[in-house]
Design a protein around this motif. Structure first.
Motif, PDB file in Angstrom:
ATOM      1  N   ILE A 103      10.754   3.389  -1.656  1.00  0.00           N
ATOM      2  CA  ILE A 103       9.571   2.067  -1.779  1.00  0.00           C
ATOM      3  C   ILE A 103       8.629   2.405  -0.499  1.00  0.00           C
ATOM      4  O   ILE A 103       7.594   1.793  -1.105  1.00  0.00           O
ATOM      5  CB  ILE A 103      10.233  -0.096  -1.687  1.00  0.00           C
ATOM      6  N   GLY A 104       8.570   3.506   0.578  1.00  0.00           N
ATOM      7  CA  GLY A 104       7.477   4.201   0.692  1.00  0.00           C
ATOM      8  C   GLY A 104       8.259   4.635   1.573  1.00  0.00           C
ATOM      9  O   GLY A 104       9.025   5.415   1.612  1.00  0.00           O
TER      10      GLY A 104
ATOM     11  N   LEU B 284       0.956  -0.978   0.625  1.00  0.00           N
ATOM     12  CA  LEU B 284      -0.066  -0.143   0.544  1.00  0.00           C
ATOM     13  C   LEU B 284       1.178   1.254  -0.148  1.00  0.00           C
ATOM     14  O   LEU B 284       0.786   2.205  -0.449  1.00  0.00           O
ATOM     15  CB  LEU B 284      -1.196   0.186   1.142  1.00  0.00           C
ATOM     16  N   VAL B 285       2.422   1.650   0.857  1.00  0.00           N
ATOM     17  CA  VAL B 285       2.977   2.777   0.693  1.00  0.00           C
ATOM     18  C   VAL B 285       3.687   2.424  -0.411  1.00  0.00           C
ATOM     19  O   VAL B 285       3.915   3.820  -0.356  1.00  0.00           O
ATOM     20  CB  VAL B 285       3.198   2.506   2.443  1.00  0.00           C
ATOM     21  N   SER B 286       3.776   1.907  -1.155  1.00  0.00           N
ATOM     22  CA  SER B 286       4.468   1.949  -2.320  1.00  0.00           C
ATOM     23  C   SER B 286       3.542   2.528  -3.707  1.00  0.00           C
ATOM     24  O   SER B 286       3.779   3.047  -4.380  1.00  0.00           O
ATOM     25  CB  SER B 286       5.274   1.027  -2.393  1.00  0.00           C
ATOM     26  N   ILE B 287       2.713   2.456  -3.362  1.00  0.00           N
ATOM     27  CA  ILE B 287       1.804   2.818  -4.797  1.00  0.00           C
ATOM     28  C   ILE B 287       1.709   4.776  -4.612  1.00  0.00           C
ATOM     29  O   ILE B 287       1.362   4.954  -3.637  1.00  0.00           O
ATOM     30  CB  ILE B 287       0.098   2.484  -3.870  1.00  0.00           C
ATOM     31  N   ASP B 288       2.106   4.896  -5.503  1.00  0.00           N
ATOM     32  CA  ASP B 288       1.917   6.201  -5.951  1.00  0.00           C
ATOM     33  C   ASP B 288       0.267   6.800  -6.147  1.00  0.00           C
ATOM     34  O   ASP B 288      -0.066   7.901  -6.010  1.00  0.00           O
ATOM     35  CB  ASP B 288       2.854   6.380  -6.953  1.00  0.00           C
ATOM     36  N   TYR B 289       0.190   5.962  -7.353  1.00  0.00           N
ATOM     37  CA  TYR B 289      -1.504   7.077  -7.810  1.00  0.00           C
ATOM     38  C   TYR B 289      -2.382   5.879  -7.570  1.00  0.00           C
ATOM     39  O   TYR B 289      -2.023   4.550  -8.085  1.00  0.00           O
ATOM     40  CB  TYR B 289      -0.874   7.366  -9.104  1.00  0.00           C
ATOM     41  N   MET B 290      -4.267   5.772  -7.798  1.00  0.00           N
ATOM     42  CA  MET B 290      -5.186   4.483  -7.243  1.00  0.00           C
ATOM     43  C   MET B 290      -6.467   5.618  -7.713  1.00  0.00           C
ATOM     44  O   MET B 290      -6.658   6.683  -7.258  1.00  0.00           O
ATOM     45  CB  MET B 290      -5.389   3.623  -6.973  1.00  0.00           C
ATOM     46  N   GLU B 291      -7.426   5.043  -8.159  1.00  0.00           N
ATOM     47  CA  GLU B 291      -8.477   4.785  -8.605  1.00  0.00           C
ATOM     48  C   GLU B 291      -9.639   3.917  -7.638  1.00  0.00           C
ATOM     49  O   GLU B 291      -9.589   2.686  -7.729  1.00  0.00           O
ATOM     50  CB  GLU B 291      -8.701   4.782  -9.914  1.00  0.00           C
TER      51      GLU B 291
ATOM     52  N   LEU C 181       8.821  11.496  -2.609  1.00  0.00           N
ATOM     53  CA  LEU C 181      10.231  10.328  -3.651  1.00  0.00           C
ATOM     54  C   LEU C 181       9.156   9.169  -4.061  1.00  0.00           C
ATOM     55  O   LEU C 181      10.314   8.601  -4.702  1.00  0.00           O
ATOM     56  CB  LEU C 181      10.310   9.545  -1.957  1.00  0.00           C
ATOM     57  N   ILE C 182       8.476   9.207  -4.213  1.00  0.00           N
ATOM     58  CA  ILE C 182       7.767   7.797  -5.417  1.00  0.00           C
ATOM     59  C   ILE C 182       6.485   7.923  -6.338  1.00  0.00           C
ATOM     60  O   ILE C 182       5.848   7.738  -6.614  1.00  0.00           O
ATOM     61  CB  ILE C 182       7.043   7.009  -4.508  1.00  0.00           C
ATOM     62  N   ASN C 183       6.279   9.457  -6.050  1.00  0.00           N
ATOM     63  CA  ASN C 183       4.782  10.141  -6.287  1.00  0.00           C
ATOM     64  C   ASN C 183       5.198  11.532  -7.299  1.00  0.00           C
ATOM     65  O   ASN C 183       5.209  12.358  -6.888  1.00  0.00           O
ATOM     66  CB  ASN C 183       3.343  10.817  -5.830  1.00  0.00           C
ATOM     67  N   ARG C 184       5.773  10.879  -8.432  1.00  0.00           N
ATOM     68  CA  ARG C 184       5.917  12.542  -9.336  1.00  0.00           C
ATOM     69  C   ARG C 184       5.230  12.907  -9.885  1.00  0.00           C
ATOM     70  O   ARG C 184       5.436  14.567 -10.628  1.00  0.00           O
ATOM     71  CB  ARG C 184       6.445  11.655 -11.387  1.00  0.00           C
ATOM     72  N   TYR C 185       3.918  12.847  -9.309  1.00  0.00           N
ATOM     73  CA  TYR C 185       2.345  13.925  -9.397  1.00  0.00           C
ATOM     74  C   TYR C 185       2.940  15.048  -8.720  1.00  0.00           C
ATOM     75  O   TYR C 185       2.170  15.948  -8.904  1.00  0.00           O
ATOM     76  CB  TYR C 185       0.936  13.198 -10.211  1.00  0.00           C
TER      77      TYR C 185
END
Length: 444
Positions: A231-232, A187-194, A213-217
């Motif tokens: 990784i989170g 879960l903590v490695s997910i950058d974006y989800m719907e 660190l993990i989410n370019r947006y």
């Protein structure tokens, strides 16, 4: 024998359960409090005021996530209460969950750990413990069990409270455990989800991870902190706590966890990320996993009691031992402490555990390996009989018995001597009487 060794290993592990830093270096860390640990062992590679109490903000949610995964089931359907949703202060981080809305526990965890939704924390707390108050008790109890020494949680989401405090060290220990839970790690490695619609919310929710660190947006040209090895795991912010960040990064077989607290932002410079990247750079550039001993390495030699041909046993390492060490460490700096069993006795079977060896660097235990026999060693029957005889002779009952026998023999000798002396006296007296008689009756 093996049971005794296991007890010794457990004791030595417990003695070393709270690792301390053996590596001191000035990294020019701006944040008032920071720490870098090896994720695999918990060893501290760098720390700055790591035991100073500070406000955690939303990194609190790491503990909430742990308890949700330990105490609940991901497919549990949870209904949001009005109190859980409406008790939040205006403007706090949320994903717009509505009173009466039904979501699975997994969806609540997505909102909690990816988008840092405060109401998700409250809803989880009520679902797991029935009330926020009872959940907080569970949080504090579990924190202690995970190695926290100066933590006191008051809520499940990290909103400011003067009594809601922790330390960089404590959060590192909590995060280290959290990252051993596969679902948490995912879960903590997910950058974006719907997130799909629910019974109350008919549109898709878009969850964007708050971790730059993990989410370019989340990054901008002025402040871009995207870091490929990251990784989170969790960010935090309140006006009183400033920016807090717990992060993890992995390269090859090296994985590190960092915590920075009370970090400031100046002219697009986020010192929570600046300091975190410095810590990761220090870890990856200055340390590596090095092989200290390999299976089959000869570590000791020991005599064997009652062995045929007076054979000695060669003691080998049963497994390999690797440890995270400075890249420039010298072999002589690693201290070997051997604990072979005393009075090893034949027969010995190849592979028997006959002690262990501990390795230390600057006073800190790096690990241990068992000492095992390299071959079978047979028992010598003659040596067995001899040793049993000597053993019997050394016992108290034997000494007493021998003493009694010796006394009887001595007494017998004394009595025999006395009897002989009496006979001699009687013989002499008889001879003397005979001579006297002859003298009286001799004819001249």
């Amino acid at each position: 024998m093996q049971k005794k060794l296991a007890i010794i290993f457990l004791f030595l592990f417990l003695v070393n359960i709270f690792p301390t830093s053996v590596f001191a270096q000035d990294l020019d860390i701006h944040s008032p409090s920071a720490i870098l640990i090896d994720s695999a062992t918990g060893r501290i590679l760098y720390e700055k005021n790591a035991n100073e109490k500070m406000y955690p903000a939303s990194i609190t949610k790491i503990m909430t996530g742990i308890l949700a995964l330990e105490e609940g089931k991901l497919n549990d359907v949870v209904t949001a209460s009005s109190n859980a949703v409406l008790s939040l202060e205006p403007g706090s981080s949320n994903i717009g969950i509505l009173p009466g809305e039904e979501m699975t526990l997994e969806q609540l965890l997505q909102g909690l750990l990816i988008a840092s939704a405060n109401e998700a924390g409250n809803i989880i707390a009520e679902h797991i413990s029935g009330s926020l108050e009872e959940f907080v008790k569970l949080m504090n109890q579990r924190a202690i069990e995970l190695g926290a020494k100066n933590t006191h949680f008051v809520n499940a989401c990290g909103l400011h409270d003067d009594n809601h405090m922790t330390t960089a060290y404590d959060m590192a220990m909590i995060a280290r455990y959290a990252m051993t839970i596969p679902k948490f790690r995912e879960l903590v490695s997910i950058d974006y989800m719907e997130m799909p619609p629910t019974n109350k919310y008919k549109e898709i929710r878009y969850l964007s991870n708050t971790n730059r660190l993990i989410n370019r947006y989340r990054n901008t040209p002025q402040s871009n902190y995207l870091y490929e090895p990251a990784i989170g795991i969790k960010t935090g912010y309140t006006s009183k706590a400033n920016h807090t960040l717990v992060a993890a990064a992995k390269k090859g077989n090296q994985e590190y966890i960092t915590v920075v607290m009370d970090a400031k932002v100046e002219n697009y410079t986020y010192y929570s990320y600046e300091d975190t990247l410095k810590l990761f750079k220090y870890g990856f550039e200055n340390f590596s996993y090095q092989t200290i001993v390999k299976p089959g390495d000869i570590l000791e030699e020991s005599p064997v009691i009652e062995a045929k041909n007076n054979e000695h046993v060669i003691l080998q390492a049963d497994t390999s031992l690797e440890a995270l060490l400075p890249r420039d460490v010298k072999e002589e700096e690693i201290i070997k402490e051997s604990y072979p069993l005393q009075n090893i006795k034949a027969p010995v079977k190849k592979g028997d555990a006959l002690g262990f060896v501990s390795y230390k660097y600057k006073g800190e235990t790096l690990g241990k390996v068992n000492l095992v026999a390299d071959k079978n060693i047979e028992q010598d029957p003659i040596e067995v009989v001899k040793n049993k005889t000597l053993s019997i002779m050394d016992t108290l009952w034997f000494k007493i018995s021998a003493g009694v026998v010796a006394s009887v023999v001595l007494l017998s000798i004394v009595l025999i001597i006395i009897a002989r002396m009496k006979r001699r006296r009687n013989t002499f007296a008889g001879s003397k009487h005979k001579i006297s008689y002859l003298n009286r009756h001799r004819k001249w």
